[in-house]
Enzyme design. Structure first.
Site, PDB file in Angstrom:
ATOM      1  N   HIS A   1      -7.195  11.038   5.327  1.00  0.00           N
ATOM      2  CA  HIS A   1      -8.510  10.671   5.862  1.00  0.00           C
ATOM      3  C   HIS A   1      -9.282  11.971   6.086  1.00  0.00           C
ATOM      4  CE1 HIS A   1      -6.821   6.623   7.610  1.00  0.00           C
ATOM      5  NE2 HIS A   1      -6.925   6.629   6.304  1.00  0.00           N
TER       6      HIS A   1
ATOM      7  N   ASP B   1       0.861  -1.187   0.000  1.00  0.00           N
ATOM      8  CA  ASP B   1       0.000   0.000   0.000  1.00  0.00           C
ATOM      9  C   ASP B   1       0.898   1.238   0.000  1.00  0.00           C
ATOM     10  OD1 ASP B   1      -1.997   1.871   0.322  1.00  0.00           O
ATOM     11  OD2 ASP B   1      -2.796   1.048   2.186  1.00  0.00           O
TER      12      ASP B   1
ATOM     13  N   GLU C   1      -7.297  -1.876  -3.124  1.00  0.00           N
ATOM     14  CA  GLU C   1      -7.764  -0.491  -2.940  1.00  0.00           C
ATOM     15  C   GLU C   1      -7.553   0.320  -4.205  1.00  0.00           C
ATOM     16  OE1 GLU C   1      -6.861   3.204   0.176  1.00  0.00           O
ATOM     17  OE2 GLU C   1      -5.381   1.595  -0.078  1.00  0.00           O
TER      18      GLU C   1
END
Length: 467
Positions: A315, A227, A448
Site C-alpha cells: 500500500h 487473494d 483484482e
C-alpha cells in the site's frame, strides 16, 4: 583379468568420449576379433551406455500442449483452464521454474493486456515517438513485473484444479504457497511470495488466512475470495478472484468482475481517483442477486479500496475508491503501479475488523523504538531479514524455515512468539491486519488486477484467460 581389462573397468561412464555409430561398430568389431566373447560383451556394454545418454537428453525437452481441463469452480471466464500453463511448455502439474521455462524456449515473458488511455488529454501518448522511447528505457522493469505476473497466472491455474468443496483451507494455502515458491524460485527478499494467501469466506471480505490449528473446510455453499501475491525485487503483483460452486451466487460474482473491469478501463494517467470510484459504483450497484427467494441489491463495500503499489510496499499511499465522492484532487501518474480491486456484498456495504488476526506487516516507516524484551528483539530480527516490509502470517512463523528456506534453511521456526509479536504491534513497529467483515449471513466477492501506467499505454499485468 589382464591389466588392460582392469583399466577399462575403472573408467567411469561419464568420462567416456561420445562416438558415432560407425566408430562404435569398428571398435566393437576389432574387440570381437581380438577377444572373442570378451569383445562381444564390450560391444553390448557400450550400446547400453549410449542408450542411457539418449534417454537423459530427451528428458529436458519442452513440450507445448493445448489446455483441456476446465476448473471445478464458477466465477471464471469460459476460456479458463486449470492446465493453461501447458501452452507455454510447462509440465502438468507445473514444476519448471518460470524463468527457466522461458529461457529454454528463448521467449520473453508474456506481455499483459494493453489498453490505451481514454482521457482526451492523454490520447497523444499512443502515437508519440518520445513516449515510445521512454517506454523502451524501462524494459528491465517490465521484464521483472511480467515475470512475477506469469508466475501468478501459473500458480493460480494450478490452484484452481484442487480448490473444491471438502478441502481444508490451511492445506489449500500451503499447496498454493509452496507452488508459488517453486515457480518463482524463492530467494528471500529478492524473489518470493508477496503476502499471505487470503481465503476469506462469505461475510469476511479480506485479510483472513488460517492460523495454526484452524481446520476450516471449504463447502459447496461458500463464497471464497482467493487473494495472493508474487514479488520479484520488491515489485509485487497483487491479484484476486472469487470461488463459488453454487450458481445462485453468479450475479454477485458477475457484478464484481464487471465493476473491476470498468475500474481498469477508466484508470489512466491524469485520471482522478474519485472518477474511478464513481464508475465502479455505477456498474456494481446495477446488479441484484436472489438468495432464498429474496432479491438483494449488490452494494460496494465503501470502506475498501484499490491502492498504489511501490517497491516492497503493498500500500504505497494512494487509495482508489470504489464509490463516488472523496478526494477530488488526487490523480494517477505516469510510472505508477496500481491494484484495482472491487468488493461487492449482499450486506450493509461496510466492513469492520473482527475475528482472530492472522496478517501482519512491518510498518514501512517504522519508528526506531528501544525494545526491552529479548524475544521481541529476536522476532524483529527475524522479520527484518525474512520479510522486510512485506506482509507475513503466523503460519509462516511456525514453519521450519520461518517463512523462507533461502534465508533460514530449516532453522527458522519461531517459538513462543505471540508476546513478542504483540509487543512489536504495541510500539508501532508491526501493524496487525485483522479480518475485515461485513454483517454475518451476507456474502462478499472480490476481483483484482495489477496494472502499470506506462508512458504510452496502460498494461494490465495480471490479466489471464481465467479472469
Amino acid at each position: 583379468m589382464t591389466n588392460e581389462e582392469e583399466k577399462e573397468e575403472q573408467v567411469p561412464p561419464e568420462k567416456e568420449e561420445p562416438q558415432e555409430d560407425g566408430e562404435d561398430d569398428i571398435e566393437a568389431e576389432g574387440g570381437a576379433a581380438e577377444g572373442g566373447e570378451e569383445g562381444a560383451a564390450k560391444k553390448k556394454k557400450k550400446k547400453k551406455k549410449k542408450k542411457k545418454k539418449k534417454k537423459s537428453g530427451a528428458g529436458g525437452s519442452i513440450v507445448v500442449k493445448e489446455p483441456s481441463v476446465k476448473p471445478p469452480a464458477r466465477g471464471l471466464k469460459d476460456t479458463a483452464f486449470v492446465d493453461s500453463y501447458v501452452k507455454t511448455g510447462q509440465t502438468d502439474p507445473p514444476t519448471i521454474p518460470v524463468a527457466e521455462l522461458f529461457q529454454k524456449t528463448s521467449k520473453p515473458f508474456p506481455i499483459g493486456e494493453l489498453q490505451n488511455y481514454t482521457l482526451e488529454s492523454q490520447t497523444y501518448r499512443e502515437a508519440s515517438d518520445e513516449m515510445r522511447a521512454m517506454d523502451r528505457m524501462q524494459e528491465d522493469l517490465y521484464s521483472k513485473i511480467r515475470h512475477a505476473s506469469e508466475v501468478h497466472r501459473q500458480v493460480r491455474s494450478y490452484a484452481q484444479s484442487f480448490i473444491k468443496p471438502g478441502i481444508k483451507l490451511a492445506d489449500m494455502c500451503e499447496r498454493l504457497e509452496q507452488k508459488n515458491r517453486e515457480l518463482v524460485v524463492e530467494d528471500g527478499l529478492t524473489r518470493g511470495i508477496g503476502f499471505p494467501t487470503g481465503c476469506s469466506l462469505n461475510h469476511v471480505a479480506a485479510h483472513y488466512t488460517p492460523n495454526p490449528g484452524d481446520d476450516t473446510v471449504l463447502s459447496y455453499d461458500d463464497v471464497m475470495k482467493v487473494d495472493f501475491g508474487v514479488q520479484i525485487e520488491g515489485r509485487i503483483i497483487d491479484s484476486a478472484w472469487t470461488v463459488s460452486f453454487n450458481p445462485k451466487y453468479d450475479p454477485l460474482l458477475e457484478a464484481v468482475k464487471e465493476a473491476t473491469d470498468t475500474g481498469i478501463r477508466t484508470a489512466g494517467i491524469d485520471v482522478r481517483l474519485c472518477d474511478i470510484g464513481e464508475s465502479i459504483q455505477e456498474v456494481m450497484e446495477s446488479y441484484e442477486v436472489e438468495l432464498d427467494g429474496v432479491m438483494k441489491p449488490v452494494k460496494c463495500i465503501r470502506n475498501l479500496n484499490g491502492h498504489s503499489i511501490g517497491p516492497y510496499q503493498i500500500h504505497a499511499g494512494k487509495s482508489v475508491p470504489i464509490v463516488k465522492g472523496g478526494d477530488t484532487a488526487t490523480k494517477m501518474e505516469e510510472g505508477e503501479m496500481y491494484a484495482i480491486e472491487t468488493f461487492g456484498t449482499t450486506g450493509r456495504g461496510y466492513v469492520i475488523e473482527d475475528m482472530e488476526c492472522s496478517h501482519y506487516m512491518k510498518n514501512f516507516y517504522a519508528p526506531h523504538v528501544p525494545l526491552r524484551l529479548p524475544r521481541a528483539k529476536k522476532l524483529l530480527g527475524h522479520i527484518n531479514k525474512t520479510f522486510g516490509t512485506l506482509a507475513f502470517c503466523r503460519r509462516w512463523l511456525e514453519r521450519d524455515d520461518g517463512g523462507s528456506a533461502a534465508v533460514n534453511g530449516d532453522k527458522g521456526q519461531q517459538e513462543k512468539y505471540m508476546g513478542a509479536l504483540k509487543n512489536l504491534c504495541d510500539v508501532g513497529i508491526v501493524q496487525p491486519y485483522p479480518p475485515l467483515c461485513d454483517v454475518k449471513g451476507c456474502y462478499t466477492a472480490q476481483y483484482e488486477h495489477t496494472l502499470f501506467m506506462r508512458p504510452n499505454c496502460k498494461e494490465v499485468l495480471s490479466r489471464g484467460d481465467d479472469y
